[in-house]
Design a protein around this motif. Structure first.
Motif, mmCIF file in Angstrom:
data_model
loop_
_atom_site.group_PDB
_atom_site.id
_atom_site.type_symbol
_atom_site.label_atom_id
_atom_site.label_comp_id
_atom_site.label_asym_id
_atom_site.label_seq_id
_atom_site.Cartn_x
_atom_site.Cartn_y
_atom_site.Cartn_z
ATOM 1 N N UNK A 1 -6.492 3.049 0.631
ATOM 2 C CA UNK A 1 -7.866 3.535 0.729
ATOM 3 C C UNK A 1 -8.480 3.310 2.104
ATOM 4 N N UNK A 2 -7.758 2.662 3.014
ATOM 5 C CA UNK A 2 -8.341 2.371 4.321
ATOM 6 C C UNK A 2 -8.559 3.665 5.104
ATOM 7 N N UNK A 3 -9.620 3.698 5.886
ATOM 8 C CA UNK A 3 -9.981 4.912 6.604
ATOM 9 C C UNK A 3 -9.044 5.276 7.734
ATOM 10 N N UNK A 4 -8.347 4.298 8.268
ATOM 11 C CA UNK A 4 -7.432 4.555 9.386
ATOM 12 C C UNK A 4 -5.981 4.487 8.944
ATOM 13 N N UNK A 5 -5.698 4.960 7.721
ATOM 14 C CA UNK A 5 -4.362 4.812 7.167
ATOM 15 C C UNK A 5 -3.307 5.486 8.038
ATOM 16 N N UNK A 6 -3.590 6.674 8.540
ATOM 17 C CA UNK A 6 -2.590 7.394 9.323
ATOM 18 C C UNK A 6 -2.184 6.601 10.558
ATOM 19 N N UNK A 7 -3.157 6.070 11.285
ATOM 20 C CA UNK A 7 -2.823 5.320 12.498
ATOM 21 C C UNK A 7 -2.131 4.001 12.151
ATOM 22 N N UNK A 8 -2.548 3.361 11.052
ATOM 23 C CA UNK A 8 -1.902 2.117 10.641
ATOM 24 C C UNK A 8 -0.452 2.360 10.236
ATOM 25 N N UNK A 9 -0.197 3.468 9.543
ATOM 26 C CA UNK A 9 1.175 3.807 9.177
ATOM 27 C C UNK A 9 1.998 4.140 10.414
ATOM 28 N N UNK B 1 -2.119 12.805 0.115
ATOM 29 C CA UNK B 1 -1.492 12.108 1.247
ATOM 30 C C UNK B 1 -0.685 13.008 2.156
ATOM 31 N N UNK B 2 -0.533 14.276 1.838
ATOM 32 C CA UNK B 2 0.443 15.095 2.543
ATOM 33 C C UNK B 2 0.117 15.269 4.025
ATOM 34 N N UNK B 3 -1.164 15.338 4.384
ATOM 35 C CA UNK B 3 -1.488 15.480 5.802
ATOM 36 C C UNK B 3 -1.105 14.217 6.572
ATOM 37 N N UNK B 4 -1.410 13.061 6.000
ATOM 38 C CA UNK B 4 -1.009 11.800 6.625
ATOM 39 C C UNK B 4 0.507 11.685 6.682
ATOM 40 N N UNK B 5 1.170 12.055 5.601
ATOM 41 C CA UNK B 5 2.629 11.971 5.561
ATOM 42 C C UNK B 5 3.253 12.840 6.647
ATOM 43 N N UNK B 6 2.758 14.072 6.790
ATOM 44 C CA UNK B 6 3.304 14.972 7.798
ATOM 45 C C UNK B 6 3.062 14.430 9.208
ATOM 46 N N UNK B 7 1.940 13.757 9.388
ATOM 47 C CA UNK B 7 1.609 13.214 10.709
ATOM 48 C C UNK B 7 2.554 12.079 11.104
ATOM 49 N N UNK B 8 2.928 11.228 10.144
ATOM 50 C CA UNK B 8 3.716 10.042 10.497
ATOM 51 C C UNK B 8 5.215 10.242 10.326
#
Length: 317
Positions: free
Chosen positions: A194-202, A219-226
């Motif tokens: 739930x953290x707001x900066x999940x993508x950068x933390x991952x 989560x797919x946008x974050x997943x694709x980014x990382x």
């Protein structure tokens, strides 16, 4: 025998414990005296009518654990008194929330003595799901970096252990109260989903080649980014009927998105046998979060969707 049934689709209040006729095994089936049944979100989808069942009334329950009391005429690999566990019930054949269940040998496997009944019920469906996601669809290999979302859940907590046992390095997302336990199960890094900066933390923690998407629409946008180039996302769950795939990073990295259902597993018996062996060796520890009596099945169906726990809910008929 006593069995849970619903006569109409709807909420948990549709579930009732009734006296019904004990089933007889078909030629390729086992009649199992059920000691423990698993409770899964998919069981509620059948009850609600989101997924079809052949007829009403219907007995729910995907996972059955117990003792063989009789075998069909074509069965040669099982005998009475043998402990078994099974999954994939409750969709085209009546489910496991009953004192007895007729189980196809294709959906069952012997249960080693060192594996407890509740453990097996907490393993069957979720372990098969994780196995199919990683082995059949994900092509996992030793040294892979794997991201598991919802790692405190039923599938997630087994997936972390399975990936680690296969030689992968695991990053996970989970609710904060469960971070220490998810790390104990094998995750190198655990982050609050739930953290707001999940993508950068991952991105700081990993560059996964494989993502297990338990709520892939979120989560797919974050997943694709990382994801690493050539990475793959295996989607086992979603909260929305459609998923918007981010074509920019998807094309730029040649990302593959694979949707799957455990019910399509072609070799369930073999998968269950291998998973039981991993539990017996200590590679996987299924966690039982809570046990219910058959008469409390309504609470179990509510809690499996509403409660945040580590592991699985099971029912004792």
């Amino acid at each position: 025998m006593r069995a849970v049934r619903y006569h109409e689709h709807g909420g948990p209040e549709q579930l009732a414990v009734e006296d019904v006729e004990r089933p007889e095994p078909a030629a390729d089936e086992l009649l199992v005296r059920v000691s423990t049944a698993g409770v899964n979100p998919v069981d509620t989808y059948f009850r609600e009518g989101s997924y079809p069942v052949p007829e009403l009334p219907w007995i729910p329950g995907s996972d059955a654990v117990g003792e063989v009391v009789s075998v069909g005429s074509d069965v040669t690999d099982y005998e009475t008194g043998q402990r078994v566990y099974a999954t994939g019930l409750g969709r085209t054949t009546p489910g496991a929330c009953a004192e007895y269940a007729a189980v196809s040998t294709d959906l069952a496997a012997p249960l080693p003595d060192v594996v407890g009944d509740a453990e097996a019920a907490a393993l069957a469906l979720v372990g098969t799901t994780a196995w199919q996601a990683f082995v059949h669809h994900g092509d996992i290999t030793p040294g892979d970096e794997v991201l598991v979302h919802g790692a405190n859940g039923g599938v997630g907590h087994v997936a972390v252990q399975l990936a680690r046992a296969m030689g992968a390095d695991v990053t996970a997302t989970a609710k904060p109260p469960y971070h220490d336990e998810v790390e104990r199960l094998g995750a190198s890094t655990v982050l609050d989903y739930a953290r707001g900066d999940l993508a950068s933390a991952l991105a700081d923690a990993c560059e996964p080649s494989l993502v297990l998407g338990t709520v892939v629409d979120r989560t797919i946008e974050t997943d694709a980014e990382v994801l690493a180039p050539g990475g793959r996302i295996v989607a086992i769950g979603n909260t929305e009927p459609t998923v918007a795939f981010p074509m920019g990073p998807g094309k730029g990295k040649d990302i593959r998105l694979q949707a799957m259902s455990m019910f399509n597993t072609p070799n369930t018996s073999t998968v269950l046998s291998r998973l039981a062996g991993m539990v017996a060796r200590g590679d996987i520890e299924p966690v039982v979060a809570r046990e219910y009596a058959l008469d409390d099945i309504e609470d179990a169906h509510r809690d499996v969707l509403a409660e945040s726990v580590l592991g699985k809910l099971v029912v004792r008929p």
